[in-house]
Enzyme design. Structure first.
Site, short mmCIF file in Angstrom:
data_model
loop_
_atom_site.label_atom_id
_atom_site.label_comp_id
_atom_site.label_asym_id
_atom_site.label_seq_id
_atom_site.Cartn_x
_atom_site.Cartn_y
_atom_site.Cartn_z
CG HIS A 67 -0.38 0.61 2.46
ND1 HIS A 67 -1.02 1.60 3.18
CD2 HIS A 67 0.79 0.37 3.09
CE1 HIS A 67 -0.28 1.91 4.23
NE2 HIS A 67 0.81 1.20 4.22
CB CYS A 101 3.60 6.19 4.98
SG CYS A 101 4.24 5.72 6.59
CG HIS A 142 5.38 0.86 2.59
ND1 HIS A 142 4.69 1.99 2.18
CD2 HIS A 142 4.89 0.58 3.83
CE1 HIS A 142 3.85 2.38 3.13
NE2 HIS A 142 3.94 1.53 4.13
CG HIS A 155 2.52 -2.77 6.67
ND1 HIS A 155 3.60 -2.46 7.45
CD2 HIS A 155 2.12 -1.60 6.10
CE1 HIS A 155 3.82 -1.15 7.38
NE2 HIS A 155 2.96 -0.61 6.58
CG ASP A 182 -2.89 -13.15 1.62
OD1 ASP A 182 -2.02 -12.47 2.19
OD2 ASP A 182 -2.74 -14.35 1.34
CG HIS A 183 0.27 -12.79 -1.33
ND1 HIS A 183 -0.05 -13.29 -0.10
CD2 HIS A 183 1.58 -13.09 -1.54
CE1 HIS A 183 1.02 -13.90 0.41
NE2 HIS A 183 2.02 -13.78 -0.42
#
Lengths: 137, 137, 137, 137, 137, 137
Positions: A14, A33, A39, A41, A79-80
């Site tokens: 994100h 950010c 980047h 998480h 996810d992913h």
């Protein structure tokens, strides 16, 4: 009334970013950010539901059913993935932990309700040092 | 000989991807880890050094110095970055946990050596369920 | 309304002790926690604030600003300190986890308020088995 | 008013099972959790009490006393036990995490009250992904 | 050479027990771990393999394949089971953490080898305070 | 040969300090870790022993016996203590994590040997970010 929490996880990319601002303005306000190359998480999601104990079954809701519902409505979509580009329900939102948590609430409230329990809290951890909680109001 | 480990963290985006393969081939081999829009992780890095105790100081190496060195050589270059696009020392490598760990070893071995200790192990955790360890050979 | 939590840590020495009691009385009531030569802990602090989402920014408060504020008002004053001897805002208090949590609330409430959010909870963990929570009343 | 939490652990065997159902019906409804040969867990129990600070002592309740009380009333009766067969206060209950948490509340409320504090929450974790919370009503 | 570790979990019942001893002798030697009504644990399993990096793929072994192999050979046979009664490869063994770890090694070594990597370590955690490691010799 | 690890914890005060240096020199070299009023930690100790499986018992060593031995020789002497002032076996040593780990090795090696197993590793964690390991040579 008893509260039941299920933990699930998703790994995603994100950035914090406003389209109506220049890259410079975004970097100035959001710092690293807002990296235009993204980047990511390992997000940790805690979904808490509340309800009466079903006396014949001994539980509030079948955990396998709850887990499957969270996977179908949330995890499979996040996810992913790139949360800014690929998630229908994050369109036109700032992709902050706060906004992701609120969006997850809105996505989960109706299907959770259909299980005969009430959604109580969405807790979303972005790192081991930061998390948000949303109670629907 | 005593072993000292410092834990550091970085949050980054990446994908598994070979440029000389089509997107279809990449998706077939690497699955969702090859999402062209990226995904990301909270990576946890454990750097283990070994050395003789400095008797006058009681330690192997000053932890503040070791931590600063890891931040300068590794964390500042990886944190909130896209590991495929923005990291000089990952150029021309598959951006797998294995390759990141090996590259971190190669970046850290010379400066760690200049502190009078030997680099012993790079451990890199991608998720709570997966990690790699590299001992330099 | 959304709740945001920041985790910070500090390592400190302390003892449970009343000046107006003899050492014997202190040892009798507080046991090994009253060791006159001190003992210490890795305290883990969770600061939870609540507020409305700032729609133009997507968050309740800038986490970097919140973290810096906690460091300035709390961590810098407690980390690597003796909580009985060196902390202005612990003077004339029993240095129990409860009292430290209440004192942290009192120190943080005004500056947190100046960020446009409300302090909601101070959670302070003394060991992995013990923690206290204070909500300001 | 301040909230104090003590963490304790117990390892036990159990199964989800209704005596008035056939084994087939139990397996159909509860799946592998109904295995007639039992399975087990490392349960993690968080007992939260609330009360006024005792100003002369600096705490709400003596943690050693609270821990001893939890061990005597709960841990000694559940640890290394079969929760379906050997626990007086689980008789005639479904041995679900929800029911264990409610039973622990009922067992602990009177003795905790006798310490001059109020039982606030029983949190019981069955696995790292599942937990329940009960607040007594 | 690089080392890759996959974490998996299983919840199971067991007891320490020798058939050729009386219940009294078992209780005397193994204490509460020999409870004839069983107890149980959330076991955490770390499987470490080692091998050369496959340069064209960037990894030692496909994690999805490794995880599937561990699930098929180990987790599906141990999860929600009674380790003394229901596990073929634990027959005629003391069901201690040590013996479970050695048996898992023996079950996993051939299939792991067929992936072109070598099994390096089985680490099995019984509780947060106890674990064993087995390196195959 | 199998490796068995027991985790224990102790909370203690300490400082990094050389008596033959001035306070200024100590502060210059060791920084806040040399605070003359002390600071402290929740230390986490992992004791790893290795040995042959005792076939008649299924384990390497009785965990209760090992735990009791660690408590008697180490924990009772370090927990809720000042490591610089109150620990016989830390006299004339720098009270660094490295030196504490080495001293624990020296204290534990003889009694562990008397259990018929060999001491393999002392791992001592000072914070979640720092730990040392000592293998006796």
């Amino acid at each position: 009334m008893i509260y039941l929490t299920r933990r699930e996880r998703f790994n995603a990319a994100h950035r914090l970013y406003r389209e109506d601002w220049s890259e410079e303005k975004n970097m100035e306000v959001f710092g690293k950010c807002s990296n235009p190359n993204w980047h990511g998480h390992n997000y940790v999601l805690f979904v808490t539901v509340k309800g009466e104990l079903k006396p014949e079954l001994g539980y509030v809701v079948d955990l396998k059913v709850l887990s499957r519902l969270i996977r179908e409505h949330i995890i499979d979509k996040l996810d992913h993935k790139n949360l800014n580009l690929e998630v229908e329900f994050m369109k036109d939102r700032m992709v902050s932990t706060e906004q992701i948590a609120i969006a997850i609430w809105q996505e989960l409230e109706p299907p959770v309700g259909s299980l005969g329990v009430e959604l109580h809290c969405i807790r979303l951890e972005e790192t081991e040092n930061n998390f948000v909680e949303y109670f629907g109001k």
